[in-house]
Design an enzyme around this catalytic site. Structure first.
Site: not given
Ligand code: IPM
Ligand code: MN
Length: 330
Positions: A125, A176, A209, A233
């Site tokens: 990220y 992983k 997975d 996520d």
């Molecule tokens: C979440 C969302 C966000 C992320 C997006 C909107 C950037 O999917 O909060 O899970 O990927 O963290």
């Molecule tokens: Mn998300």
């Protein structure tokens, strides 16, 4: 004591569900003062503001931030997500993304109760990488995953503390390690070292997975899960799907060191297709507000809200909010 809350209703159904969450918090008898911040895709289209340093500085003065949803189809995808949501996570050092899942998997008969602790400031990220020779047959794109000992350790310690406070005292690391040899090894070593400080917590490890299969077929094996930003996520959308749907999925973006306000938001998006129809389920926003009350040490109000949300309510967005507000008021 009055808690000062910055409210970012945002786009689409965001303002609708946030209004119900605030209604329920007040019905639970918690004293909050709210200040609305007009941010999101619609604001960006009006005057170009996404999240300037000035506005960020204003947000820092609040006890917490309650967010609805951001993003609108008229704005290029990712712009508001990165410029507002991820910027808040990074700049306010919201290094824990806590997502509880209580529900019964489709086809299952007994409810599960587990929490995912997702690292929220590192991994893929951070935007490390770049592109060369864009649009040519020789195009190269790299996207790095940044994992620091400091970032990994503070996340793992938070997860151990949480596991230690829960009845089952069980923590699973999800990664992983068989393929991501560098970052996986840092996570695994750190996990094993921190585990030595928590003799009361039993531990397990799953590859991500395999964890996807267990989420669907055997979610009861989990109590607390700790994982990196991207795995977290993906896994938490699956967690929502096996726990009654995304309309119930709540989340807390926490700065446990309390060097800035924490931020609370439903996992779902702005759903522009149903805006104004009354079809949006405010439960995820209401349960996110309950997580905010936990963090504000208003745990008994938070528990009453969770109990009030446990029996489903049907009806419009405001019907559901009114019914839950009436239950917590009693
Ligand atoms: C979440 C969302 C966000 C992320 C997006 C909107 C950037 O999917 O909060 O899970 O990927 O963290
Ligand atoms: Mn998300």
């Amino acid at each position: 004591m009055t808690h000062n809350i910055a409210v970012i209703g945002g786009d689409g159904i965001g303002p609708e569900v946030t209004a119900e969450a605030i209604k329920v918090v007040r019905a639970a008898g918690v004293d909050i003062a709210t200040t609305d911040f007009d941010l999101g895709g619609a604001r960006y289209l009006r005057d170009g503001e996404i999240l300037s340093d000035e506005v960020l500085a204003e947000l820092r003065a609040f006890d917490c931030i309650l967010l609805g949803a951001v993003g609108t189809p008229e704005v290029p995808p990712g712009l508001i997500e990165r410029g507002l949501l991820l910027k808040m996570r990074f700049e306010l050092d919201l290094y824990i993304n806590q997502r509880p899942f209580v529900g019964t998997a489709p086809g299952g008969d007994t409810p599960h109760d587990f929490v995912v602790i997702r690292e929220n400031t590192e991994g893929p990220y951070v935007g490390e990488g770049g592109v060369l020779r864009r649009g040519t047959p020789l195009e190269v794109a790299t996207q790095g995953s940044v994992n620091t000992r400091h970032g990994v350790e503070r996340c793992i310690r938070y997860a151990f503390d949480l596991a230690s406070s829960r009845p089952r005292k069980h923590l699973t690391l999800v990664h992983k390690t068989n393929v991501l040899a560098f970052s996986g090894n840092l996570w695994e070593r750190t996990f094993n070292e921190v585990a030595a400080d928590y003799a009361d917590v039993a531990t397990a490890y799953n590859h991500v997975d395999a964890a996807c299969i267990y989420f669907v077929q055997d979610p009861h094996r989990y109590d607390v899960i700790v994982t990196d930003n991207l795995f977290g996520d993906i896994l938490t959308d699956l967690g929502g799907a096996v726990s009654g749907g995304i309309g119930l999925a709540s989340s807390a973006n926490l700065n446990p060191a309390r060097t800035g306000p924490s931020m609370f938001e439903p996992v779902h998006g702005s759903a522009p297709d149903i805006v104004g129809t009354g079809k949006a389920n405010p439960t995820a926003a209401i349960l996110s507000a309950a997580l905010m009350l936990d963090f504000l040490e208003e745990g008994s109000a938070a528990d009453r809200i969770r109990v009030a949300c446990a029996d489903p309510v049907t009806g419009s967005t405001t019907d559901v909010g009114d019914a839950i507000a009436a239950r917590v008021g009693n």
